[in-house]
Design an enzyme around this catalytic site. Structure first.
Site, PDB file in Angstrom:
ATOM      1  N   GLU A   2      -7.637  27.247   5.467  1.00 29.01           N
ATOM      2  CA  GLU A   2      -6.875  26.004   5.608  1.00 29.01           C
ATOM      3  C   GLU A   2      -6.639  25.678   7.080  1.00 29.01           C
ATOM      4  OE1 GLU A   2      -3.329  25.999   3.236  1.00 29.01           O
ATOM      5  OE2 GLU A   2      -4.412  26.435   1.364  1.00 29.01           O
ATOM      6  N   GLU A   8       2.874  31.897   5.184  1.00 26.07           N
ATOM      7  CA  GLU A   8       3.139  31.350   6.514  1.00 26.07           C
ATOM      8  C   GLU A   8       4.005  32.242   7.390  1.00 26.07           C
ATOM      9  OE1 GLU A   8       2.488  26.609   5.659  1.00 26.07           O
ATOM     10  OE2 GLU A   8       4.487  27.288   6.255  1.00 26.07           O
ATOM     11  N   GLU A  63       0.854  -1.178   0.000  1.00 23.61           N
ATOM     12  CA  GLU A  63       0.000   0.000   0.000  1.00 23.61           C
ATOM     13  C   GLU A  63       0.895   1.235   0.000  1.00 23.61           C
ATOM     14  OE1 GLU A  63      -0.537  -2.394   2.609  1.00 23.61           O
ATOM     15  OE2 GLU A  63      -1.889  -3.434   1.244  1.00 23.61           O
TER      16      GLU A  63
END
Length: 200
Positions: free
Chosen positions: A157, A111, A47
């Site tokens: 966000e 940021e 996976e």
């Protein structure tokens, strides 16, 4: 005799199946690969976490010998850290239509509120190749650390970011002491400690 060097052509992908598709994706691959001793492996199933690729930016004021770090909550760190609020470098995901350099400039502004005087590409590296395809593109940005102030991040966000201005030495000592322990920040500050004298 030179050792064999394998490439992408030495892997045969037999099947790919999407197990989950959300903000991130989980894919199941079945494949075979060539062996060091010769011949091919048995079929292998893995996976793979598909989260895209990212940019990491180290804001560094070479005149003051200071770095600007951001602090924000990282919920998965709750499982193993005293606090899930981590000191980090600026970072962000690369959208399909963006270049790493564009993301570096955008994320630095979003940021930290800073604008790079110059943006320098350092290298790229795989974040966790045992389970994810994600690659980080690492830059250092020339900044004026005296302008680093306030709270930052995009509300849509759910970002809540506080800035920290540290001397390069204090930032590196935080790595040595284990206070800064997230991989991209450790890599970035170690790189700076090895190379800062060449940047001035």
């Amino acid at each position: 005799m030179k050792p064999t060097v394998f490439t992408q052509t030495d892997v045969e992908v037999l099947d790919k199946k999407t197990l989950y598709q959300g903000f991130f994706a989980l894919e199941e691959y079945r494949f075979k690969h060539k062996l060091f001793a010769g011949g091919w492996s048995q079929e292998v199933s893995r996976e793979v976490f598909e989260r895209g690729h990212a940019v990491v930016v180290l804001p560094y004021d070479k005149n003051r010998d200071q770095v600007v770090l951001i602090e924000q909550i990282r919920f998965p760190a709750l499982a193993t850290s005293k606090s899930p609020w981590l000191l980090e470098l600026v970072a962000g995901m690369i959208a399909p239509h963006e270049t790493p350099l564009e993301v570096a400039h955008r994320e630095l502004q979003e940021e930290s509120g800073l604008v790079a005087q110059n943006m320098h590409f350092v290298n790229s590296y795989l974040a966790s190749p045992g389970g994810s395809t994600e690659r980080f593109y690492f830059y250092w940005a020339e900044v004026d650390s005296s302008k680093a102030q306030g709270l930052h991040g995009l509300a849509d966000e759910h970002e809540d970011i506080r800035l920290h201005v540290l001397t390069r030495e204090d930032a590196y000592n935080s790595v040595v002491a284990g206070k800064i322990d997230n991989a991209s920040t450790v890599i970035g500050l170690q790189w700076l400690q090895l190379n800062y004298q060449q940047l001035v």
